[in-house]
Design a protein around this motif. Sequence first.
Motif, short mmCIF file in Angstrom:
data_model
loop_
_atom_site.label_atom_id
_atom_site.label_comp_id
_atom_site.label_asym_id
_atom_site.label_seq_id
_atom_site.Cartn_x
_atom_site.Cartn_y
_atom_site.Cartn_z
N GLY A 22 -9.99 -1.66 2.85
CA GLY A 22 -8.51 -1.39 3.12
C GLY A 22 -8.15 -2.03 4.34
N MET A 47 0.78 -1.23 -0.05
CA MET A 47 0.13 0.09 0.12
C MET A 47 0.88 1.05 -0.16
SD MET A 47 -1.98 0.78 3.44
CE MET A 47 -2.86 -0.97 3.69
N GLN A 91 0.07 7.39 0.11
CA GLN A 91 -1.32 8.08 -0.21
C GLN A 91 -2.49 7.21 0.11
OE1 GLN A 91 -1.66 9.18 -4.58
NE2 GLN A 91 -3.52 10.25 -4.09
N GLU A 92 -2.49 5.90 -0.29
CA GLU A 92 -3.58 5.01 0.02
C GLU A 92 -3.70 4.74 1.62
OE1 GLU A 92 -3.27 1.75 -3.53
OE2 GLU A 92 -1.96 1.59 -2.11
N LYS A 93 -2.63 4.78 2.53
CA LYS A 93 -2.57 4.71 3.88
C LYS A 93 -3.26 5.80 4.60
CE LYS A 93 0.39 4.19 7.81
NZ LYS A 93 1.44 4.32 8.37
#
Length: 106
Positions: free
Chosen positions: A76, A1, A4-6
């Motif tokens: 997620g 991940m 930015q996704e986190k």
Amino acid sequence: MTQQEKTMIEGKIVDVLKTVYDPEIPVNIWDLGMIYKIDLQPDGVADLDMTFTAPSCPAADFILEDVRTKVESVDGVKAANVNLVFEPAWDQSMMSEEARVELGFD
């Protein structure tokens, strides 16, 4: 991940935490300052440290389960570990400005 996704997933976690309430207080646990840490691991496990406004909170089990269930509902997040901590001890200075106004402290 990616980072930015986190960051995006952690923002969604905050959003769901704003829907968790102590039945005795009309302000969500995020704005009360009861969440001390959100740490999303690369494998999708979210580690949270949280406290209560009082160690003997009668709704503790309900609130902990509500937090775990809602955090695990976020896309997620594969699992949520909710750790109950009492250091540092919660006090009114941890509340958001909005919470202080809502509860009449400002």
